[in-house]
Design a protein around this motif. Structure first.
Motif, PDB file in Angstrom:
ATOM      1  N   PHE A   1       5.250   6.107   0.008  1.00  0.00           N
ATOM      2  CA  PHE A   1       6.345   6.978   0.444  1.00  0.00           C
ATOM      3  C   PHE A   1       7.528   6.823  -0.503  1.00  0.00           C
TER       4      PHE A   1
ATOM      5  N   GLY B   1      10.531   7.530   7.590  1.00  0.00           N
ATOM      6  CA  GLY B   1      10.997   6.834   6.389  1.00  0.00           C
ATOM      7  C   GLY B   1       9.889   6.394   5.470  1.00  0.00           C
ATOM      8  N   GLY B   2      10.252   5.356   4.729  1.00  0.00           N
ATOM      9  CA  GLY B   2      11.363   4.436   4.867  1.00  0.00           C
ATOM     10  C   GLY B   2      11.423   3.752   6.245  1.00  0.00           C
TER      11      GLY B   2
ATOM     12  N   ARG C   1       3.598  -7.180   4.579  1.00  0.00           N
ATOM     13  CA  ARG C   1       4.435  -6.771   5.713  1.00  0.00           C
ATOM     14  C   ARG C   1       5.430  -7.879   5.996  1.00  0.00           C
TER      15      ARG C   1
ATOM     16  N   GLU D   1      11.228   5.879  13.677  1.00  0.00           N
ATOM     17  CA  GLU D   1      10.209   4.954  13.172  1.00  0.00           C
ATOM     18  C   GLU D   1      10.832   3.573  12.995  1.00  0.00           C
TER      19      GLU D   1
ATOM     20  N   ASP E   1       1.446   2.405  14.961  1.00  0.00           N
ATOM     21  CA  ASP E   1       0.546   2.719  13.840  1.00  0.00           C
ATOM     22  C   ASP E   1      -0.345   1.515  13.575  1.00  0.00           C
TER      23      ASP E   1
ATOM     24  N   TYR F   1       0.805  -1.221   0.000  1.00  0.00           N
ATOM     25  CA  TYR F   1       0.000   0.000   0.000  1.00  0.00           C
ATOM     26  C   TYR F   1       0.840   1.273   0.000  1.00  0.00           C
TER      27      TYR F   1
ATOM     28  N   GLN G   1       0.434  -1.963  12.315  1.00  0.00           N
ATOM     29  CA  GLN G   1      -0.611  -2.064  11.260  1.00  0.00           C
ATOM     30  C   GLN G   1      -1.786  -2.943  11.670  1.00  0.00           C
TER      31      GLN G   1
ATOM     32  N   LEU H   1      -6.493   5.490   7.830  1.00  0.00           N
ATOM     33  CA  LEU H   1      -7.394   4.800   6.894  1.00  0.00           C
ATOM     34  C   LEU H   1      -6.551   4.385   5.706  1.00  0.00           C
TER      35      LEU H   1
ATOM     36  N   GLU I   1      -5.156   4.188   2.379  1.00  0.00           N
ATOM     37  CA  GLU I   1      -5.356   5.023   1.186  1.00  0.00           C
ATOM     38  C   GLU I   1      -5.146   4.111  -0.013  1.00  0.00           C
TER      39      GLU I   1
END
Ligand SMILES: C[S@@+](CC[C@H](N)C(=O)[O-])C[C@H]1O[C@@H](n2cnc3c(N)ncnc32)[C@H](O)[C@@H]1O
Ligand code: SF4
Length: 376
Positions: A23, A62-63, A134, A95, A158, A20, A122, A190, A192
């Motif tokens: 970045f 990041g990353g 992931r 992060e 997150d 998803y 997540q 949410l 995206e």
């Protein structure tokens, strides 16, 4: 003199790319040595501009910054402290991908000065994690949170709502579990779907794998109730925190406090100029090889644009914005449709006006995108 400024550094390397993610990331880290040198050169270029400014937050985003080796991280943070006036009590966030977290690394992060870690959990369901590629599973996320809690850093996690195969019940479980995991801060995004063609196509071909918009709205509301019961305040559209644990650095973006951004694709607001770095890694590296700032955009924020930004960024916070400011802006915009809509948002309880401020209600937060875009 500029006080309470923030520094953002973008570390673009990831071991693999999640389905998803949009970045600026690279799964080829062969340029990483040169990239770290480029960051130091960029810091040197910015230092003159930041002379006299005091910083109280650093955010390594990041990353996947958790891929940095301890000596690379130590050197980078030492270099920032050498170049900029960084307060000893600064919030320093890194992060992390759960897969990278080990007790040894957590200790090294603390020794380097990191005092807050934001973990990309997540979901706590393996099927949802593997559906978006992931590289960790739910057990890995639990292990990472445990290790970091024991290391004594402030923890944020997150979660994503809307993952393929996610149900209202599985999302509720994830929220409930994370709220009991020792985190002081939680971001819920949410999904995206438009950021990734694979996800967008999957949603079109298999809509049954995705929660409908209405089901997502209900799940969001329910998450808010679970978190409120556990003492988390909803302080920004996507963010909840225990008292005193709102993200000092992130709040700067919504309050228009000065921030510098270093690294590929980094953004900043400094002295009423908004700047963005180039988003291509080769262009970023080439620019710094010649000791040139890698700027792709550099524009002055006019007083009119600043007033508009104060409204659409400030409304994201549950504290809202001064009623006089938003109402004056609407008057001056001279759009009858916007005035009518503003009155309707108050009337129908999407916005509330009290103590001289205007803020979103819980229902209003759900429709905030549609309302905020009217002020952009
Ligand atoms: C840079 S990542 C966090 C650190 C690390 N790279 C990781 O993924 O574990 C920032 C966060 O953005 C969120 N995110 C990324 N892409 C998204 C998308 N398309 N929709 C919603 N949230 C997204 C994820 O929750 C992710 O943890
Ligand atoms: S979500 Fe995080 S780990 Fe995944 S590709 Fe994006 S930045 Fe990398």
């Amino acid at each position: 003199m500029t006080e309470n400024a923030g520094l953002y550094l973008h570390l673009p390397y990831c071991r693999s790319r999640c389905g998803y993610c949009a970045f600026v990331v690279s799964t080829d880290d062969s340029s990483r040595g040169e990239y770290l040198e480029a960051l130091e050169r960029e810091a040197a270029l910015l230092a003159a501009e930041a002379a006299g400014a005091a910083f109280d937050s650093i955010y390594l985003g990041g990353g996947t910054p958790s891929l940095l080796r301890p000596r690379e991280l130590t050197r980078l943070l030492d270099e920032l402290r050498r170049r900029f006036d960084v307060d000893a009590d600064s919030e320093i966030t890194l992060e992390a991908n759960p897969d990278d977290v080990t007790p040894g690394l957590a200790r090294a992060w603390k020794d380097a000065g990191v005092n807050r870690v934001s973990v990309g959990v997540q979901s706590f369901h393996d099927s949802e994690l593997s559906a978006v590629g992931r590289r960790h599973d739910a057990a890995g996320a639990r292990r990472a949170l445990d290790v970091l809690a024991q290391a004594g850093v402030s923890l944020s996690a997150d979660l994503i709502l809307g993952l393929p195969t996610q149900t209202a019940a599985s999302f509720r479980d994830s929220v409930s579990e994370v709220s009991r995991s020792g985190v002081a801060h939680l971001s819920i995004y949410l999904l995206e779907t438009e950021k990734s063609r694979t996800i967008e196509e999957d949603r079109r071909d298999h809509p049954e794998r995705y929660l409908s918009d209405e089901a997502q709205a209900d799940a969001w509301r329910e998450a808010g109730e679970i978190l409120a019961d556990r003492g988390f305040g909803h302080y920004e559209i996507s963010n909840w925190a225990l008292p005193g644990s709102a993200a000092r650095h992130n709040v700067k973006y919504w309050t228009r406090a000065p921030t510098l951004g270093l690294g590929v694709s980094a953004h900043e607001l400094w002295g009423e100029r908004r700047r963005a770095n180039v988003s291509g890694l080769p262009a970023y590296l080439a620019s710094l090889r010649e000791a040139r700032r890698p700027t792709a955009l550099d524009e002055e924020v006019t007083p009119e644009a600043a007033a508009r930004e104060r409204i659409f960024l400030g409304l994201r916070l549950s504290a809202g914005v001064p009623a006089a400011e938003i109402e004056e802006w609407i008057r001056e915009a001279g759009e009858p449709l916007l005035s009518d809509d503003y009155a309707a948002w108050l009337e129908t309880g999407l916005l509330e006006r009290s103590d001289g401020r205007v803020r979103f209600t819980a229902n209003g937060f759900l429709l905030s995108n549609e309302i905020l875009c009217r002020f952009v």
